[in-house]
Design a protein around this motif. Structure first.
Motif, PDB file in Angstrom:
ATOM      1  N   VAL A 272       0.828  -1.200   0.000  1.00  0.00           N
ATOM      2  CA  VAL A 272       0.000   0.000   0.000  1.00  0.00           C
ATOM      3  C   VAL A 272       0.869   1.259   0.000  1.00  0.00           C
ATOM      4  O   VAL A 272       0.594   2.225  -0.724  1.00  0.00           O
ATOM      5  CB  VAL A 272      -0.958   0.004   1.218  1.00  0.00           C
ATOM      6  CG1 VAL A 272      -1.631   1.369   1.364  1.00  0.00           C
ATOM      7  CG2 VAL A 272      -2.017  -1.080   1.054  1.00  0.00           C
ATOM      8  N   SER A 273       1.917   1.254   0.809  1.00  0.00           N
ATOM      9  CA  SER A 273       2.820   2.409   0.872  1.00  0.00           C
ATOM     10  C   SER A 273       3.490   2.649  -0.477  1.00  0.00           C
ATOM     11  O   SER A 273       3.655   3.801  -0.909  1.00  0.00           O
ATOM     12  CB  SER A 273       3.876   2.201   1.957  1.00  0.00           C
ATOM     13  OG  SER A 273       3.277   2.047   3.228  1.00  0.00           O
ATOM     14  N   THR A 274       3.868   1.565  -1.143  1.00  0.00           N
ATOM     15  CA  THR A 274       4.473   1.689  -2.463  1.00  0.00           C
ATOM     16  C   THR A 274       3.476   2.256  -3.470  1.00  0.00           C
ATOM     17  O   THR A 274       3.821   3.118  -4.293  1.00  0.00           O
ATOM     18  CB  THR A 274       4.983   0.320  -2.953  1.00  0.00           C
ATOM     19  OG1 THR A 274       5.895  -0.219  -1.986  1.00  0.00           O
ATOM     20  CG2 THR A 274       5.674   0.442  -4.295  1.00  0.00           C
ATOM     21  N   ILE A 275       2.241   1.782  -3.403  1.00  0.00           N
ATOM     22  CA  ILE A 275       1.190   2.294  -4.285  1.00  0.00           C
ATOM     23  C   ILE A 275       0.949   3.779  -4.010  1.00  0.00           C
ATOM     24  O   ILE A 275       0.737   4.579  -4.940  1.00  0.00           O
ATOM     25  CB  ILE A 275      -0.104   1.481  -4.109  1.00  0.00           C
ATOM     26  CG1 ILE A 275       0.093   0.057  -4.621  1.00  0.00           C
ATOM     27  CG2 ILE A 275      -1.267   2.146  -4.844  1.00  0.00           C
ATOM     28  CD1 ILE A 275      -1.066  -0.877  -4.332  1.00  0.00           C
ATOM     29  N   ALA A 276       0.977   4.159  -2.726  1.00  0.00           N
ATOM     30  CA  ALA A 276       0.776   5.570  -2.367  1.00  0.00           C
ATOM     31  C   ALA A 276       1.855   6.449  -2.997  1.00  0.00           C
ATOM     32  O   ALA A 276       1.568   7.523  -3.545  1.00  0.00           O
ATOM     33  CB  ALA A 276       0.776   5.728  -0.847  1.00  0.00           C
ATOM     34  N   VAL A 277       3.098   5.987  -2.922  1.00  0.00           N
ATOM     35  CA  VAL A 277       4.207   6.734  -3.526  1.00  0.00           C
ATOM     36  C   VAL A 277       4.029   6.793  -5.044  1.00  0.00           C
ATOM     37  O   VAL A 277       4.268   7.836  -5.679  1.00  0.00           O
ATOM     38  CB  VAL A 277       5.557   6.086  -3.163  1.00  0.00           C
ATOM     39  CG1 VAL A 277       6.698   6.743  -3.942  1.00  0.00           C
ATOM     40  CG2 VAL A 277       5.812   6.189  -1.671  1.00  0.00           C
ATOM     41  N   LEU A 278       3.586   5.692  -5.634  1.00  0.00           N
ATOM     42  CA  LEU A 278       3.384   5.638  -7.086  1.00  0.00           C
ATOM     43  C   LEU A 278       2.312   6.633  -7.529  1.00  0.00           C
ATOM     44  O   LEU A 278       2.513   7.385  -8.494  1.00  0.00           O
ATOM     45  CB  LEU A 278       2.994   4.217  -7.498  1.00  0.00           C
ATOM     46  CG  LEU A 278       2.659   4.018  -8.984  1.00  0.00           C
ATOM     47  CD1 LEU A 278       3.870   4.336  -9.851  1.00  0.00           C
ATOM     48  CD2 LEU A 278       2.170   2.585  -9.240  1.00  0.00           C
ATOM     49  N   TRP A 279       1.184   6.653  -6.808  1.00  0.00           N
ATOM     50  CA  TRP A 279       0.115   7.592  -7.167  1.00  0.00           C
ATOM     51  C   TRP A 279       0.549   9.037  -6.928  1.00  0.00           C
ATOM     52  O   TRP A 279       0.218   9.930  -7.719  1.00  0.00           O
ATOM     53  CB  TRP A 279      -1.162   7.285  -6.391  1.00  0.00           C
ATOM     54  CG  TRP A 279      -1.979   6.178  -6.978  1.00  0.00           C
ATOM     55  CD1 TRP A 279      -2.356   5.016  -6.373  1.00  0.00           C
ATOM     56  CD2 TRP A 279      -2.520   6.124  -8.301  1.00  0.00           C
ATOM     57  NE1 TRP A 279      -3.092   4.243  -7.229  1.00  0.00           N
ATOM     58  CE2 TRP A 279      -3.215   4.908  -8.419  1.00  0.00           C
ATOM     59  CE3 TRP A 279      -2.488   6.985  -9.394  1.00  0.00           C
ATOM     60  CZ2 TRP A 279      -3.873   4.527  -9.595  1.00  0.00           C
ATOM     61  CZ3 TRP A 279      -3.139   6.606 -10.567  1.00  0.00           C
ATOM     62  CH2 TRP A 279      -3.810   5.404 -10.657  1.00  0.00           C
ATOM     63  N   ALA A 280       1.289   9.274  -5.869  1.00  0.00           N
ATOM     64  CA  ALA A 280       1.801  10.624  -5.615  1.00  0.00           C
ATOM     65  C   ALA A 280       2.696  11.072  -6.762  1.00  0.00           C
ATOM     66  O   ALA A 280       2.640  12.235  -7.204  1.00  0.00           O
ATOM     67  CB  ALA A 280       2.554  10.668  -4.291  1.00  0.00           C
TER      68      ALA A 280
ATOM     69  N   SER B 235       1.970  14.092  -9.403  1.00  0.00           N
ATOM     70  CA  SER B 235       2.979  15.131  -9.530  1.00  0.00           C
ATOM     71  C   SER B 235       3.338  15.366 -10.995  1.00  0.00           C
ATOM     72  O   SER B 235       3.471  16.511 -11.446  1.00  0.00           O
ATOM     73  CB  SER B 235       4.233  14.739  -8.738  1.00  0.00           C
ATOM     74  OG  SER B 235       5.243  15.713  -8.874  1.00  0.00           O
ATOM     75  N   VAL B 236       3.480  14.283 -11.750  1.00  0.00           N
ATOM     76  CA  VAL B 236       3.781  14.391 -13.180  1.00  0.00           C
ATOM     77  C   VAL B 236       2.619  15.051 -13.925  1.00  0.00           C
ATOM     78  O   VAL B 236       2.826  15.915 -14.801  1.00  0.00           O
ATOM     79  CB  VAL B 236       4.090  13.001 -13.774  1.00  0.00           C
ATOM     80  CG1 VAL B 236       4.174  13.072 -15.298  1.00  0.00           C
ATOM     81  CG2 VAL B 236       5.382  12.456 -13.198  1.00  0.00           C
TER      82      VAL B 236
ATOM     83  N   HIS C 107      -0.608  21.461 -15.763  1.00  0.00           N
ATOM     84  CA  HIS C 107      -0.865  22.782 -15.184  1.00  0.00           C
ATOM     85  C   HIS C 107      -0.479  23.913 -16.136  1.00  0.00           C
ATOM     86  O   HIS C 107      -1.290  24.829 -16.357  1.00  0.00           O
ATOM     87  CB  HIS C 107      -0.144  22.927 -13.842  1.00  0.00           C
ATOM     88  CG  HIS C 107      -0.395  24.234 -13.170  1.00  0.00           C
ATOM     89  ND1 HIS C 107       0.491  25.296 -13.239  1.00  0.00           N
ATOM     90  CD2 HIS C 107      -1.449  24.679 -12.433  1.00  0.00           C
ATOM     91  CE1 HIS C 107      -0.003  26.326 -12.574  1.00  0.00           C
ATOM     92  NE2 HIS C 107      -1.162  25.978 -12.068  1.00  0.00           N
ATOM     93  N   PRO C 108       0.706  23.897 -16.736  1.00  0.00           N
ATOM     94  CA  PRO C 108       1.022  24.964 -17.706  1.00  0.00           C
ATOM     95  C   PRO C 108       0.050  24.982 -18.881  1.00  0.00           C
ATOM     96  O   PRO C 108      -0.316  26.053 -19.376  1.00  0.00           O
ATOM     97  CB  PRO C 108       2.445  24.607 -18.168  1.00  0.00           C
ATOM     98  CG  PRO C 108       3.011  23.784 -17.076  1.00  0.00           C
ATOM     99  CD  PRO C 108       1.854  22.994 -16.540  1.00  0.00           C
ATOM    100  N   TYR C 109      -0.359  23.792 -19.316  1.00  0.00           N
ATOM    101  CA  TYR C 109      -1.344  23.705 -20.403  1.00  0.00           C
ATOM    102  C   TYR C 109      -2.660  24.348 -19.995  1.00  0.00           C
ATOM    103  O   TYR C 109      -3.247  25.145 -20.746  1.00  0.00           O
ATOM    104  CB  TYR C 109      -1.572  22.236 -20.776  1.00  0.00           C
ATOM    105  CG  TYR C 109      -2.767  22.004 -21.671  1.00  0.00           C
ATOM    106  CD1 TYR C 109      -2.680  22.208 -23.043  1.00  0.00           C
ATOM    107  CD2 TYR C 109      -3.983  21.576 -21.134  1.00  0.00           C
ATOM    108  CE1 TYR C 109      -3.783  21.995 -23.857  1.00  0.00           C
ATOM    109  CE2 TYR C 109      -5.086  21.364 -21.940  1.00  0.00           C
ATOM    110  CZ  TYR C 109      -4.977  21.579 -23.303  1.00  0.00           C
ATOM    111  OH  TYR C 109      -6.076  21.378 -24.109  1.00  0.00           O
TER     112      TYR C 109
ATOM    113  N   PRO D 271      -5.471  19.579 -13.165  1.00  0.00           N
ATOM    114  CA  PRO D 271      -4.704  18.342 -13.389  1.00  0.00           C
ATOM    115  C   PRO D 271      -5.020  17.258 -12.359  1.00  0.00           C
ATOM    116  O   PRO D 271      -5.076  16.075 -12.701  1.00  0.00           O
ATOM    117  CB  PRO D 271      -3.244  18.816 -13.267  1.00  0.00           C
ATOM    118  CG  PRO D 271      -3.279  20.268 -13.592  1.00  0.00           C
ATOM    119  CD  PRO D 271      -4.583  20.761 -13.026  1.00  0.00           C
ATOM    120  N   LYS D 272      -5.223  17.655 -11.114  1.00  0.00           N
ATOM    121  CA  LYS D 272      -5.539  16.676 -10.078  1.00  0.00           C
ATOM    122  C   LYS D 272      -6.866  15.995 -10.356  1.00  0.00           C
ATOM    123  O   LYS D 272      -7.004  14.781 -10.143  1.00  0.00           O
ATOM    124  CB  LYS D 272      -5.568  17.354  -8.705  1.00  0.00           C
ATOM    125  CG  LYS D 272      -5.841  16.387  -7.557  1.00  0.00           C
ATOM    126  CD  LYS D 272      -5.778  17.085  -6.212  1.00  0.00           C
ATOM    127  CE  LYS D 272      -6.014  16.090  -5.075  1.00  0.00           C
ATOM    128  NZ  LYS D 272      -5.904  16.730  -3.734  1.00  0.00           N
TER     129      LYS D 272
END
Length: 350
Positions: free
Chosen positions: A40-48, A52-53, A59-61, A105-106
């Motif tokens: 779960v922690s790994t998935i959380a980092v992946l989604w974060a 972020s990407v 966002h600039p778009y 974007p979010k």
């Protein structure tokens, strides 16, 4: 020192295998709570990282698109001002547009995440009973759990580090999101460990995630529609009506049925602690579903329906037929607006 470095090196080397074993355990084996939390922690980092990407590139778009700015302005005129009142924030029209563009974007990431989580449950929902289907469905639960962990971390970081953090994420929104995230963050892990093969769990996960994904993506589309155009107005009505039907079934009637089935199973298995915690959470989530998922679409059906009165501007009035006031000026605040539901903007996430 060398032993410590070797230990960490071996841990990192074995991490992919450990994650795979936790997500897809061998026949007859169940992963430990520790292994599931690492997953779960790994998935959380992946989604974060994914969010972020998305923000970095979208966002600039978004900030360059006039059509998107116009859409956010129309959204403010329709329901945004009353949403601000519900959140107890004093955003001007311009400030509302700025915040919504920053969050655009979010929003794309949120319905993408929910579509993926729901899709993982599809094989089990369609009737496949093999272990791989149950494992995928449970991975859908853990994916939602990981995203909600990263989202709560994002809320805390925004409120504590950003200068305007408490304005962008007001107390009311924190409370709403805490209720929204409470179910998976408290019951997700115990249910996956105890009821990995329970069809009710798979259906519940699929319903919650795809209902949110469909509603959010549809609402994002509806924001771009100009209701002064008769064709786009009818498109808005049709899409909104479909979303109301989906929400009434998946977040209303069928939700209650599945909750009853799950509680019955917990009672039969004498899982009284899980059952009592679940009952409290289900009451909160049911209130969330009714007030912030079903009701907003129903109210928009009445407000923007065929029988609503349209004035010279070709827009349905915001409150019981009053003329739409000029909200294009920065700093405009309409006096004594009605306090409608936050989710009249359609931001429904599970």
């Amino acid at each position: 020192m060398t032993d410590t470095m070797t230990h960490y090196s071996n841990t990192l080397t074995n991490l992919p295998t450990k994650l795979y074993s936790a997500a897809f355990p061998a026949q007859g084996e169940l992963p430990s709570s520790q292994d599931l939390m690492i997953l779960v922690s790994t998935i959380a980092v992946l989604w974060a990282a994914i969010f972020s990407v998305l923000h970095r590139y979208l966002h600039p778009y978004a900030m360059r698109q006039q059509w998107l700015k116009d859409a956010m302005g129309r959204e403010y005129d329709r329901v945004g001002l009353s949403m601000c009142q519900a959140l107890r924030v004093k955003w001007t029209r311009q400030r509302y547009i700025e915040i919504m563009l920053n969050d655009w974007p979010k929003m794309q990431g949120i319905y993408l995440q929910h579509f993926i989580g729901g899709a993982l449950c599809l094989p089990a929902v369609l009737g496949y009973t093999d272990s791989w289907a149950a494992n995928l469905a449970c991975l859908g639960v853990l994916s939602e759990m990981g995203w909600e962990m990263s989202d709560m971390a994002d809320i805390v970081i925004t409120r504590s580090t950003a200068i305007d953090g408490k304005e962008r994420v007001p107390d009311t929104l924190v409370m709403i999101m805490s209720i929204h995230h409470s179910m998976t963050l408290t019951l997700g892990l115990p249910l996956v460990m105890k009821y990995r093969f329970l069809r009710t769990l798979h259906l519940l996960t699929f319903n919650l995630q795809w209902a949110a994904a469909l509603a959010i993506s549809a609402n994002e589309y509806c924001k771009t529609l100009d209701l002064k155009n008769q064709k786009q107005l009818w498109t808005f009505r049709i899409v909104n009506g479909i979303c109301f039907g989906i929400m009434a079934w998946m977040r209303g009637i069928y939700w209650l049925y599945l909750c009853f089935q799950l509680h019955l199973r917990l009672y039969e298995d004498e899982e009284y602690t899980m059952m009592c915690v679940g009952m409290a959470i289900y009451i909160l989530i049911t209130g969330f579903n009714v007030m912030l998922c079903i009701y907003p679409f129903g109210k928009k059906m009445l407000k923007f329906g065929p029988r609503s009165k349209k004035k010279e501007l070709g827009l349905v009035a915001l409150d019981e037929g009053e003329v739409l006031e000029d909200t294009t000026k920065e700093g405009f605040v309409r006096p004594s607006p009605s306090v409608n539901s936050l989710m009249e903007r359609g931001d429904t996430d599970n």
